[in-house]
Design a protein around this motif. Structure first.
Motif, PDB file in Angstrom:
ATOM      1  N   ILE A 153       0.835  -1.206   0.000  1.00 10.48           N
ATOM      2  CA  ILE A 153       0.000   0.000   0.000  1.00 10.48           C
ATOM      3  C   ILE A 153       0.867   1.252   0.000  1.00 10.48           C
ATOM      4  O   ILE A 153       0.684   2.168  -0.798  1.00 10.48           O
ATOM      5  CB  ILE A 153      -0.939  -0.008   1.215  1.00 10.48           C
ATOM      6  CG1 ILE A 153      -1.844  -1.248   1.161  1.00 10.48           C
ATOM      7  CG2 ILE A 153      -1.777   1.272   1.263  1.00 10.48           C
ATOM      8  CD1 ILE A 153      -2.640  -1.491   2.424  1.00 10.48           C
ATOM      9  N   ASN A 154       1.816   1.299   0.924  1.00  6.76           N
ATOM     10  CA  ASN A 154       2.818   2.367   0.971  1.00  6.76           C
ATOM     11  C   ASN A 154       4.055   1.800   1.665  1.00  6.76           C
ATOM     12  O   ASN A 154       4.112   0.595   1.930  1.00  6.76           O
ATOM     13  CB  ASN A 154       2.282   3.628   1.672  1.00  6.76           C
ATOM     14  CG  ASN A 154       1.772   3.346   3.066  1.00  6.76           C
ATOM     15  OD1 ASN A 154       2.413   2.639   3.847  1.00  6.76           O
ATOM     16  ND2 ASN A 154       0.595   3.878   3.399  1.00  6.76           N
ATOM     17  N   LYS A 155       5.032   2.618   1.968  1.00 11.10           N
ATOM     18  CA  LYS A 155       6.297   2.099   2.505  1.00 11.10           C
ATOM     19  C   LYS A 155       6.136   1.456   3.880  1.00 11.10           C
ATOM     20  O   LYS A 155       7.028   0.719   4.319  1.00 11.10           O
ATOM     21  CB  LYS A 155       7.341   3.212   2.570  1.00 11.10           C
ATOM     22  CG  LYS A 155       7.032   4.318   3.561  1.00 11.10           C
ATOM     23  CD  LYS A 155       8.144   5.349   3.585  1.00 11.10           C
ATOM     24  CE  LYS A 155       7.874   6.444   4.620  1.00 11.10           C
ATOM     25  NZ  LYS A 155       8.988   7.431   4.680  1.00 11.10           N
ATOM     26  N   ASN A 156       5.001   1.693   4.552  1.00 12.90           N
ATOM     27  CA  ASN A 156       4.801   1.162   5.895  1.00 12.90           C
ATOM     28  C   ASN A 156       3.644   0.176   6.029  1.00 12.90           C
ATOM     29  O   ASN A 156       3.423  -0.361   7.116  1.00 12.90           O
ATOM     30  CB  ASN A 156       4.568   2.311   6.889  1.00 12.90           C
ATOM     31  CG  ASN A 156       5.796   3.174   7.073  1.00 12.90           C
ATOM     32  OD1 ASN A 156       6.907   2.667   7.230  1.00 12.90           O
ATOM     33  ND2 ASN A 156       5.615   4.486   7.041  1.00 12.90           N
ATOM     34  N   MET A 157       2.905  -0.071   4.944  1.00 11.60           N
ATOM     35  CA  MET A 157       1.740  -0.949   5.045  1.00 11.60           C
ATOM     36  C   MET A 157       1.607  -1.831   3.807  1.00 11.60           C
ATOM     37  O   MET A 157       1.878  -1.390   2.692  1.00 11.60           O
ATOM     38  CB  MET A 157       0.454  -0.132   5.225  1.00 11.60           C
ATOM     39  CG  MET A 157       0.346   0.584   6.555  1.00 11.60           C
ATOM     40  SD  MET A 157      -1.271   1.393   6.800  1.00 11.60           S
ATOM     41  CE  MET A 157      -1.121   2.754   5.632  1.00 11.60           C
ATOM     42  N   ARG A 158       1.182  -3.074   4.041  1.00 11.76           N
ATOM     43  CA  ARG A 158       0.892  -3.993   2.944  1.00 11.76           C
ATOM     44  C   ARG A 158      -0.184  -4.984   3.380  1.00 11.76           C
ATOM     45  O   ARG A 158      -0.462  -5.132   4.572  1.00 11.76           O
ATOM     46  CB  ARG A 158       2.151  -4.721   2.477  1.00 11.76           C
ATOM     47  CG  ARG A 158       2.902  -5.480   3.547  1.00 11.76           C
ATOM     48  CD  ARG A 158       4.270  -5.958   3.038  1.00 11.76           C
ATOM     49  NE  ARG A 158       5.044  -6.580   4.095  1.00 11.76           N
ATOM     50  CZ  ARG A 158       5.038  -7.874   4.394  1.00 11.76           C
ATOM     51  NH1 ARG A 158       4.272  -8.699   3.669  1.00 11.76           N
ATOM     52  NH2 ARG A 158       5.757  -8.369   5.363  1.00 11.76           N
ATOM     53  N   ILE A 159      -0.766  -5.670   2.410  1.00 13.40           N
ATOM     54  CA  ILE A 159      -1.828  -6.633   2.681  1.00 13.40           C
ATOM     55  C   ILE A 159      -1.579  -7.881   1.844  1.00 13.40           C
ATOM     56  O   ILE A 159      -1.032  -7.798   0.733  1.00 13.40           O
ATOM     57  CB  ILE A 159      -3.221  -6.022   2.377  1.00 13.40           C
ATOM     58  CG1 ILE A 159      -4.324  -6.961   2.848  1.00 13.40           C
ATOM     59  CG2 ILE A 159      -3.379  -5.670   0.909  1.00 13.40           C
ATOM     60  CD1 ILE A 159      -5.718  -6.342   2.792  1.00 13.40           C
ATOM     61  N   GLU A 160      -1.964  -9.050   2.397  1.00 13.67           N
ATOM     62  CA  GLU A 160      -1.807 -10.313   1.689  1.00 13.67           C
ATOM     63  C   GLU A 160      -3.061 -11.156   1.813  1.00 13.67           C
ATOM     64  O   GLU A 160      -3.775 -11.101   2.825  1.00 13.67           O
ATOM     65  CB  GLU A 160      -0.643 -11.129   2.276  1.00 13.67           C
ATOM     66  CG  GLU A 160       0.734 -10.567   2.001  1.00 13.67           C
ATOM     67  CD  GLU A 160       1.843 -11.425   2.578  1.00 13.67           C
ATOM     68  OE1 GLU A 160       3.009 -10.979   2.545  1.00 13.67           O
ATOM     69  OE2 GLU A 160       1.561 -12.550   3.056  1.00 13.67           O
TER      70      GLU A 160
END
Length: 224
Positions: A188-195
């Motif tokens: 999502i951005n440099k500090n957040m992601r989703i799987e």
């Protein structure tokens, strides 16, 4: 528009896996992982996993973990001391029971980069305080993330995630379980992601599948 299509694809996969779990005997795990910098060297680990026998509602296990870690080198080679609270509601002879476990754990994480492949090794030792027992367990985790739509794990990148983790008892029988996982993720951005993905667990010569949806938050508590 490209970013919108990527995010829409991941949301569609998440909804599809959720629906599939509801209409099968697969379990479903919904997970939050936080790893937040406190200082340049220290980090705060915080984690909640809500695990179900089915899509939602039939609780199998609620796991809450937290800990403080220290980087031996810059943003790598992290040692951590942590605590976990685990509420389990397994079925025994067709009836639900309830077990509470308190867990202390120590771990070491080291990261490597091989071309586009981002590798992570995690070695974890657990002291498990169950209601009627005490056990020790060792876990080895090998995970990888491979960016697909960019060469690096940059914001708005789709990536492939996979891991294998083996669990070993300190006493007999030594083998506890093994987990194999594969997923599609979105930065999502440099500090957040989703799987969103699938994990197969082998335990006591039995296989059980788990649909998994995870959110990862690395927002630092400090700017330094």
């Amino acid at each position: 528009m490209k970013i919108f299509r990527q995010l829409t694809l991941l949301i569609f996969i998440s909804i599809s896996t959720y629906s599939f779990a509801q209409n099968s005997d697969l379990g479903a795990w919904y997970m939050y992982f936080g790893n937040n910098k406190i200082t340049k060297k220290l980090n705060f680990h915080n984690e909640i996993q809500y695990r179900n026998f089915d899509g939602i509602g039939d609780l199998e296990q609620l796991l809450i973990r937290t800990g403080i870690g220290y980087d031996l080198t810059e943003n790598n080679n992290n040692i951590l001391l942590g605590y976990g609270f685990i509420l389990s509601q397994p079925y025994v002879n067709g009836e639900k029971s309830e077990n509470i476990e308190h867990r202390i754990f120590q771990q070491y994480i080291t990261k490597q980069k091989l071309g586009r492949v981002n590798l992570q090794h995690r070695y974890r030792l657990e002291e498990r305080f169950l209601q009627d027992d005490f056990r020790m367990r060792f876990r080895y985790y090998l995970g990888l993330n491979i960016p697909v739509t960019n060469k690096e794990m940059l914001p708005k990148t789709l990536y492939i995630s996979a891991y294998n983790e083996i669990f070993l008892h300190a006493d007999s029988p030594v083998f506890d379980r093994n987990r194999v996982y594969g997923a599609l993720g979105f930065v999502i951005n440099k500090n957040m992601r989703i799987e969103a993905g699938y994990m197969n667990q082998i335990q006591e010569n039995k296989n059980r599948g788990q649909i998994q949806i995870g959110f990862y938050n690395n927002i630092p508590f400090t700017k330094n």
